[in-house]
Design an enzyme around this catalytic site. Structure first.
Site, PDB file in Angstrom:
ATOM      1  N   GLU A 294       0.892  -1.172   0.000  1.00 13.27           N
ATOM      2  CA  GLU A 294       0.000   0.000   0.000  1.00 13.27           C
ATOM      3  C   GLU A 294       0.916   1.203   0.000  1.00 13.27           C
ATOM      4  O   GLU A 294       1.670   1.420   0.946  1.00 13.27           O
ATOM      5  CB  GLU A 294      -0.919  -0.020   1.222  1.00 13.27           C
ATOM      6  N   CYS A 328      -2.069   8.573   3.666  1.00 19.70           N
ATOM      7  CA  CYS A 328      -2.077   8.255   2.237  1.00 19.70           C
ATOM      8  C   CYS A 328      -3.441   8.536   1.634  1.00 19.70           C
ATOM      9  O   CYS A 328      -3.570   8.741   0.429  1.00 19.70           O
ATOM     10  CB  CYS A 328      -1.666   6.803   2.006  1.00 19.70           C
TER      11      CYS A 328
END
Length: 522
Positions: A294, A328
């Site tokens: 990720e 993020c």
């Protein structure tokens, strides 16, 4: 004392309401207790051994640079190799432990973490610069991951009853999900408990053993998680705690022939580096290493002229500046249709200027960024932004004995500008104008990333088209683009945002297992 809560309809673990005096006082007491452990030393954990090394990582409070949260022993290649050998040996017994027993360790850990919720949150407040709500949400997510992945392992172990294979006369056919082997878990500093716990728990409940290399800026909270797993009776060697340099320890283990998988959360640059290393076949390696990654995001919010403009502005500010934009999933871009552009920009500027900056332990809305490197990088981007857009809020460093930066907003930014295209990972928001909602979606899609996004509109037809055309792994309508909840919003993104490995989703544990079909002739 019980924790008074505001229960989210989606989350397994409720969020604490810090408007209530009893909860605020409880957190203050937990912070005071955490401060009593400042300057403590923490060992590596390799199997049953606790190893103190001369070389240490110094974990500093980013909100008060005079405070050292702890000194954490640092692994080298020799110790990393030792940890690998212990993990390999432990795997041979751990993989045979029944799934229900493995899940039981996670359930026990979830209960203990729930009982000590403020203690974990307080450590994060000091070590990562989160305010009360951000730290509490992080701990709640960690608890949710433990509960969710434990239940998921029970489901997978019963898959032949819940999802039977096609019957063949004279044969007994079954599908078994078996563990992979030894994995390297490399969690980030921005969710130093939740993601660390989630990545590690998913791997071990599936029957793997792991080498946990936490982020160098937040190793203390990771150590507290490892201590918790030891307390619930997890066998030594299932989790091996080895903080260390990415260049020395991380690269060595990623390229190791006995590494079966790498689970990583972090920047695009580091993720691609790990991907290249993992793709190489080392002498003696007999498998293709699996990578669960990720990575970054350049997420955004699109607002059309039919939207609730107050709700949209609030979501833009919350998405951009929650935990100083160090997510993020942070909404660092917004695209507004021109007929309501000025109104939304004004609302965003007003809300941003209301954010008070100060010490996380005093629960200010805006705190520090994580370290000196990030601080300098973000300030450099702000200077770039002054050339690429119109500054309407913030624009400089903020007062305080830490890495404080004013929440900053630039308007009238072109879609190709650097502050629109490059991940800043800090409290900087770029706003652009679109002639209509379809152009706004096109501007949103013009990025190499594809993690989260939001679309604000009251028109059902537009919403349906946005759901189809906005290219990201997690798309939200009429709400902020941060705050994914375990089980409700499986999390992971497209393109350079990673392998779209849906953390908190029903297929996540499959990434840490391999399916073995067995057929017995009757």
């Amino acid at each position: 004392m019980s924790i008074a809560t505001t229960i989210s309809p989606f989350a397994n673990e409720p969020f604490v309401d810090f408007k209530l005096e009893e909860n605020r006082q409880a957190m203050e007491a937990a912070i005071a207790k955490a401060k009593a452990s400042l300057n403590a030393e923490y060992p590596l954990r390799i199997g049953a051994e606790k190893i103190f090394t001369e070389d240490k990582i110094k974990s500093v409070n980013p909100g008060n640079l005079d405070e050292v949260v702890g000194y954490v022993s640092k692994a080298n290649r020799e110790l990393a190799e030792k940890a690998m050998n212990v993990a390999l040996e432990t795997f041979e017994t751990w993989k045979k432990v029944p799934a229900a027993e493995r899940a039981g360790y996670l359930f026990k850990a979830a209960k203990l973490m729930r009982d000590r919720k403020h203690e974990f949150s307080a450590t994060m407040i000091l070590e990562s610069g989160k305010n009360y709500a951000e730290a509490d949400a992080d701990t709640a997510e960690a608890i949710d991951f433990l509960e969710f992945y434990g239940r998921e392992m029970l489901r997978l172990s019963n898959i032949n009853e819940t999802m039977p294979l096609t019957k063949v006369a004279g044969e007994d056919n079954k599908l078994r999900y078996i563990p992979l082997g030894v994995g390297i878990v490399i969690p980030p500093w921005n969710f130093p408990l939740a993601i660390c716990v989630g990545m590690t728990a998913a791997a071990i409940v599936s029957g793997n053993t792991v080498l946990l290399k936490p982020a160098s800026t937040t190793p203390v909270i990771a150590h507290k998680f490892v201590e918790l797993m030891e307390e619930v009776g997890l066998p030594p060697g299932v989790i091996n705690y080895i903080p260390g340099s990415g260049a020395e320890v991380g690269d060595y283990l990623t390229g190791h022939p006995k590494t079966r998988f790498v689970s990583f959360t972090g920047s695009k640059e580091v993720g691609l580096h790990i991907s290249r290393l993992a793709a190489e076949t080392a002498p003696g390696q007999i498998w293709i290493k699996r990578l669960v990654a990720e990575m970054g995001g350049k997420d955004g919010i699109v607002v059309d002229e039919t939207a609730d403009l107050d709700a949209a502005a609030q979501a833009i500010v919350a998405s951009a500046f929650g935990f100083q934009g160090q997510k993020c999933s942070a909404g660092s871009r917004a695209f507004i249709v021109e007929s309501v552009y000025d109104a939304v920009v004004e609302k965003v500027a007003t809300l941003t200027k209301q954010l008070e900056i100060g010490l996380p332990e005093l629960n200010y809305a805006a705190g520090p960024v994580i370290d000196q490197s990030s601080y300098r990088k973000i300030l450099d981007y702000i200077e770039i932004g002054k050339e690429e857009g119109r500054l309407i809020a913030g624009g400089s460093k903020a007062d305080g004995n830490g890495y404080y930066i004013q929440p900053t907003v630039f308007a009238d930014v072109d879609g190709k500008a650097r502050i629109m295209q490059e991940e800043i990972f800090g409290p900087v928001l770029a706003i652009g104008k679109a002639k209509d909602w379809r152009e706004a979606i096109a501007l949103y899609n013009d990025t190499e990333f594809g993690l989260t996004g939001s679309f604000f509109s009251k028109e059902e037809a537009r919403i349906e088209e946005a759901l189809e055309t906005m290219h990201c792994g997690n798309l939200y309508v009429n709400r902020k683009c941060t705050g994914a909840l375990v089980g409700a919003h499986p999390f992971g993104g497209f393109n350079m945002s990673g392998t779209d490995s849906k953390a908190g989703g029903h297929d996540y544990l499959l990434l840490f297992t391999q399916a073995k079909a067995v057929s017995v002739k009757e």
